[in-house]
Design a protein around this motif. Structure first.
Motif, short mmCIF file in Angstrom:
data_model
loop_
_atom_site.label_atom_id
_atom_site.label_comp_id
_atom_site.label_asym_id
_atom_site.label_seq_id
_atom_site.Cartn_x
_atom_site.Cartn_y
_atom_site.Cartn_z
N ASP A 130 -32.97 27.74 7.17
CA ASP A 130 -31.64 28.31 7.27
C ASP A 130 -30.68 27.41 8.03
O ASP A 130 -30.14 27.77 9.07
CB ASP A 130 -31.70 29.69 7.95
CG ASP A 130 -32.32 29.61 9.36
OD1 ASP A 130 -33.00 28.61 9.66
OD2 ASP A 130 -32.11 30.54 10.16
N PRO A 131 -30.42 26.20 7.49
CA PRO A 131 -29.41 25.35 8.14
C PRO A 131 -28.06 26.06 8.13
O PRO A 131 -27.83 26.94 7.30
CB PRO A 131 -29.38 24.09 7.26
CG PRO A 131 -29.97 24.50 5.95
CD PRO A 131 -30.93 25.61 6.25
N SER A 132 -27.17 25.66 9.05
CA SER A 132 -25.90 26.39 9.14
C SER A 132 -25.06 26.17 7.89
O SER A 132 -24.15 26.93 7.61
CB SER A 132 -25.14 26.01 10.40
OG SER A 132 -24.90 24.62 10.44
N SER A 133 -25.41 25.15 7.09
CA SER A 133 -24.69 24.90 5.84
C SER A 133 -25.27 25.70 4.67
O SER A 133 -24.92 25.43 3.52
CB SER A 133 -24.74 23.41 5.51
OG SER A 133 -26.10 22.96 5.48
N CYS A 137 -25.33 24.20 0.88
CA CYS A 137 -26.29 23.10 0.76
C CYS A 137 -27.35 23.46 -0.27
O CYS A 137 -27.60 24.63 -0.54
CB CYS A 137 -26.93 22.77 2.10
SG CYS A 137 -27.96 24.07 2.78
N SER A 138 -27.98 22.44 -0.86
CA SER A 138 -28.93 22.69 -1.93
C SER A 138 -30.35 22.73 -1.39
O SER A 138 -30.68 22.10 -0.39
CB SER A 138 -28.82 21.60 -2.99
OG SER A 138 -29.34 20.39 -2.50
N VAL A 139 -31.19 23.48 -2.08
CA VAL A 139 -32.60 23.56 -1.69
C VAL A 139 -33.27 22.17 -1.83
O VAL A 139 -34.09 21.79 -1.01
CB VAL A 139 -33.34 24.62 -2.53
CG1 VAL A 139 -34.82 24.63 -2.22
CG2 VAL A 139 -32.74 26.00 -2.28
N GLY A 140 -32.86 21.41 -2.86
CA GLY A 140 -33.40 20.06 -3.01
C GLY A 140 -33.10 19.22 -1.78
O GLY A 140 -33.97 18.49 -1.28
N GLY A 141 -31.88 19.32 -1.27
CA GLY A 141 -31.52 18.61 -0.05
C GLY A 141 -32.29 19.14 1.15
O GLY A 141 -32.72 18.37 2.01
N ASN A 142 -32.48 20.45 1.21
CA ASN A 142 -33.29 21.04 2.29
C ASN A 142 -34.68 20.45 2.29
O ASN A 142 -35.25 20.15 3.35
CB ASN A 142 -33.41 22.57 2.12
CG ASN A 142 -32.10 23.33 2.24
OD1 ASN A 142 -32.03 24.49 1.88
ND2 ASN A 142 -31.04 22.69 2.73
N LEU A 143 -35.25 20.26 1.09
CA LEU A 143 -36.61 19.71 1.01
C LEU A 143 -36.61 18.22 1.36
O LEU A 143 -37.50 17.74 2.07
CB LEU A 143 -37.18 19.94 -0.39
CG LEU A 143 -37.43 21.40 -0.75
CD1 LEU A 143 -37.78 21.54 -2.24
CD2 LEU A 143 -38.55 22.00 0.10
N ALA A 144 -35.61 17.48 0.85
CA ALA A 144 -35.57 16.03 1.10
C ALA A 144 -35.45 15.73 2.59
O ALA A 144 -35.94 14.70 3.06
CB ALA A 144 -34.40 15.41 0.33
N THR A 145 -34.82 16.62 3.34
CA THR A 145 -34.63 16.38 4.77
C THR A 145 -35.59 17.21 5.64
O THR A 145 -35.54 17.12 6.86
CB THR A 145 -33.19 16.74 5.20
OG1 THR A 145 -32.94 18.10 4.81
CG2 THR A 145 -32.18 15.82 4.54
N ALA A 148 -34.32 22.83 8.61
CA ALA A 148 -34.74 24.00 9.36
C ALA A 148 -33.49 24.76 9.77
O ALA A 148 -32.51 24.80 9.02
CB ALA A 148 -35.56 23.58 10.56
N GLY A 149 -33.50 25.36 10.95
CA GLY A 149 -32.38 26.15 11.41
C GLY A 149 -32.85 27.08 12.51
O GLY A 149 -33.97 26.92 13.00
N PRO A 150 -32.03 28.05 12.89
CA PRO A 150 -32.40 28.90 14.04
C PRO A 150 -33.72 29.64 13.86
O PRO A 150 -34.43 29.86 14.84
CB PRO A 150 -31.24 29.91 14.11
CG PRO A 150 -30.12 29.31 13.35
CD PRO A 150 -30.70 28.36 12.36
N GLY A 156 -41.01 28.43 10.99
CA GLY A 156 -41.34 27.06 10.59
C GLY A 156 -40.23 26.41 9.78
O GLY A 156 -39.14 26.98 9.59
N VAL A 157 -40.50 25.19 9.30
CA VAL A 157 -39.49 24.37 8.65
C VAL A 157 -39.80 24.26 7.16
O VAL A 157 -40.75 24.86 6.66
CB VAL A 157 -39.44 22.97 9.31
CG1 VAL A 157 -39.09 23.10 10.80
CG2 VAL A 157 -40.76 22.23 9.13
N ALA A 158 -38.97 23.49 6.44
CA ALA A 158 -39.07 23.45 4.97
C ALA A 158 -40.49 23.11 4.51
O ALA A 158 -41.00 23.71 3.57
CB ALA A 158 -38.07 22.44 4.41
N ARG A 159 -41.16 22.16 5.17
CA ARG A 159 -42.48 21.76 4.70
C ARG A 159 -43.50 22.88 4.76
O ARG A 159 -44.51 22.84 4.05
CB ARG A 159 -42.99 20.54 5.47
CG ARG A 159 -43.54 20.82 6.85
CD ARG A 159 -44.38 19.65 7.39
NE ARG A 159 -43.57 18.48 7.66
CZ ARG A 159 -42.96 18.22 8.82
NH1 ARG A 159 -43.07 19.06 9.84
NH2 ARG A 159 -42.24 17.15 8.99
#
Lengths: 454, 454
Positions: A130-133, A137-145, A148-150, A156-159
């Motif tokens: 849950d990034p603030s964007s 923001c795209s899920v593909g970008g969430n995975l590439a980076t 995470a978020g609050p 846990g994080v995307a991985r």
């Protein structure tokens, strides 16, 4: 860039899916890092085969190819630094399947985080990153980076929330990683190798995501402190007891002052540090967790810790902090260091001292439950003397973080921004091994070249 | 193996840490797969430098090196198939740090799973991977195989509970992966690439583990069914509601008959399938989860679902199933396929049909919440006609699993046992990519050569 590749692309993509006019390419030259390097072309594939076709051409002609979601990253990961082609995945935006019985979803990379959440909510699920964007923001970008978020403190994080991928390597090969089960050990875990690799190993063209049931209810707690150090001790105490909050956000006094400026009267004057805490679960779980967290908040320096019935305004103010920073200084040097939570008192105390010594305005807040603090140094890029002080201060902040067993980036990634500092965290031998892996995936070094490595 | 490498090893390791007598090497020739291939030598390093030194020699002389924990794997992963040297990590068995404040521990690979749990329990934590061999298997082996167990349905598998590694690659280089924080995105995720790679990429010499607070209390539920299919529907219903059980074990009628033979009167006669369910958390959580799970158990074919106040005897009987199988048949073909839980009715029904058609005695049980079923075909290796029928049956079981979007191994790994079947699950292009990664880590192919790949 050779004319051959452009003519090959033109024969494969209609004009509305291949931009070459610099005016059209402008919007694909930057991300939230404020770096600006225009690509020579932008291509919009609609499926894996078209991605393969573009990658093969770039492989053949040795042309840089920079995969891109929505450009919301803060480290320059999607900036076409060496020119070449920007590969915008924004039109591969279908949710291919929602499978609540197995707690899985299959999506294309261009699906927005919020679109996914909106699709999952009626079925009783969410996808935790849950990034603030999130709305743009795209899920593909969430995975590439590995975003995470609050809520990462509990979830846990995307991985941790991806089971498999389809991805196109630097030679244009389509690989299928992972599986459609919650357990699987056949072959190497290429899934989590690609997640967080910032588009340097492969282009994600499909992802199988693991879903999490929506919490039945949430509760809010705020805890106000007279100083940063006492607040840091409370964070460590909260994380040392068994009830993990679903969010544990820290705001220092400078962050509070930003909110005070925008929302007069919202926050008391004597508070110098604030924790915004969320707990979730069933009603009884929330009640138990609230009691345990309120107890842990009670350290020397506490002004007041209390249940917050309506935390909406406060969360909105917290979310608005990053944009607010843009208003108060021409530029911010935005870091997202992380340390083990027990070392937060040393980190936050140390940052205060360093900022005072170097006389650099700074605002610090972030995901304290993960020890992940957004350190913002506010600078005027035209003031070279101030910039020098800020750079020297940052250098010492990094040394401090590493001396506390921390990492230079908890969630933003390396991209262009943190590249020079990587050798301070990762030794030469391990960097060499990572480069060999890059070489195995992308022998001609066309995928997001120059990123991530020093 | 050249005499030079043996003489080099002799100069570096005292006789009690270098075995070359075939009698001494015997115990390092096999694992729980019943494959037997003796190494020419066994070396017992005490630290990372000694591991590096052995790997460098093997790299130089092109000698196979097979890392080994306690040899409890069931897929032949630690069997020195091509001879060479067995690298026993059993004497690198120190718990280097327990850090409850940060929920982390640092261990050497030879620490036994149970030793770790015993060290953590007084501090209120556990490490979730719980293979049935926990008292005598090593954490290093758990990581090399990405081990799991009954509690994975709620807590995940080994890769979810490791933050960083020190490991020696096939060239003898020491790399450091991951970080000492719960979030970190600097560099590639080599940690999870090495976890589950069965010793083919690098030798783990140290691991930073993520700890989980012990549940405050647990509750047990048993649910008895008239037939396998109704039981499979109940599993899917349990997993489709939000309360995730901490264990959800399935036993088919043949498994129940094994227990009946050993514990007469323990189980009613009309039951043909059993679920053993555990829920955990605070008292109120356990109460809520118990109610929700009991409701989900109510499908056609249910005989009785009830809270089980003392589940100790039943869990002991469940744990004893694998050894019991050894008693009833000279050999078992032991698989651990997994399918999405919603497909379990098709899988379990299909296995019953296939076993009947091929007239193969079989016992099926396992971690149903992950869709992970241990399919055991009981055979006499001296009966070639029966063996042929069993192989043909197995072949169709695998086809069935893959047609249901499943995987050939949920937790046991590939090793030698499942190697020939890997190409049915992973396509050629992806296997080639995995082999390139192997090449990058281990250019002379000395680390556990021949394993994992077809």
């Amino acid at each position: 860039m050779s004319p051959e590749i452009l003519s090959a692309l033109s024969s494969q993509f209609p004009p509305d899916r291949l931009f070459t006019d610099p005016v059209d390419c402008y919007a694909y030259a930057y991300d939230n890092s404020r770096n600006f390097r225009p690509p020579l072309a932008v291509v919009f594939p609609l499926n894996a085969e078209e991605v393969q076709s573009v990658v093969r051409l770039c492989h053949e002609y040795h042309v840089p190819l920079v995969p891109r979601g929505r450009g919301t990253g803060t480290a320059g990961g999607s900036v076409p630094e060496q020119g070449g082609i920007a590969l915008s995945l924004e039109r591969m935006n279908r949710i291919l399947s929602l499978d609540p019985d197995n707690r899985m979803a299959i999506i294309e990379p261009g699906v927005l985080n919020q679109e996914l959440q909106d699709g999952l909510k009626p079925k009783g699920f969410f996808w935790p990153p849950d990034p603030s964007s999130a709305p743009y923001c795209s899920v593909g970008g969430n995975l590439a980076t590995c975003a995470a978020g609050p809520h990462a403190v509990k979830y846990g994080v995307a991985r941790d929330h991806v089971l498999g991928l389809k991805a196109v390597t630097g030679t244009g090969d389509l690989i299928r990683t992972g599986c459609y089960t919650t357990k699987g050990v056949v072959g190497y875990d290429l899934t989590r190798l690609i997640v967080g690799s910032e588009g340097t190993l492969a282009v994600i063209v499909e992802a199988t995501l693991k879903l999490t049931p929506l919490p039945r209810t949430t509760g809010g707690i705020t805890a106000q402190y007279r100083d940063t150090t006492s607040c840091a001790h409370a964070i460590a105490a909260i994380m040392a007891q068994p009830f993990i909050p679903s969010a544990l956000e820290f705001l220092d006094n400078n962050a509070l002052n930003l909110i005070r400026g925008r929302h007069p009267g919202m926050l008391p004057d004597d508070m110098r540090a604030l924790l915004m805490i969320e707990v979730d679960g069933s009603q009884s779980e929330v009640a138990e967790a609230t009691e345990a967290v309120l107890n842990a908040c009670k350290v020397d320096g506490l002004i007041e810790a209390k249940e917050a019935n309506d935390t909406k305004a406060l969360w909105a103010a917290r979310k608005a902090l990053s944009p607010l920073l843009r208003d108060v200084a021409p530029k911010k040097i935005n870091e997202d260091v992380a340390v083990p939570v027990s070392r937060l008192p040393e980190l936050l105390g140390g940052i205060e001292q360093l900022a005072a010594r170097y006389q650099v305005a700074n605002v610090n807040f972030g995901h304290a439950g993960n020890g992940n603090i957004h350190v913002n140094l506010l600078v005027n890029p035209d003031d070279s003397e101030e910039m020098q002080r800020a750079e020297a201060c940052l250098d010492e902040v990094f040394s401090l973080v590493l001396s506390l067993d921390g990492t230079l980036s908890g969630e933003h990634g390396v991209g262009m921004a943190k590249r020079p500092f990587v050798p301070r965290e990762i030794d030469e031998t391990t960097i060499r091994m990572m480069k060999s892996v890059k070489q195995a995936f992308d022998p001609n070094n066309i995928l997001n070249p120059g990123k991530l490595f020093p």
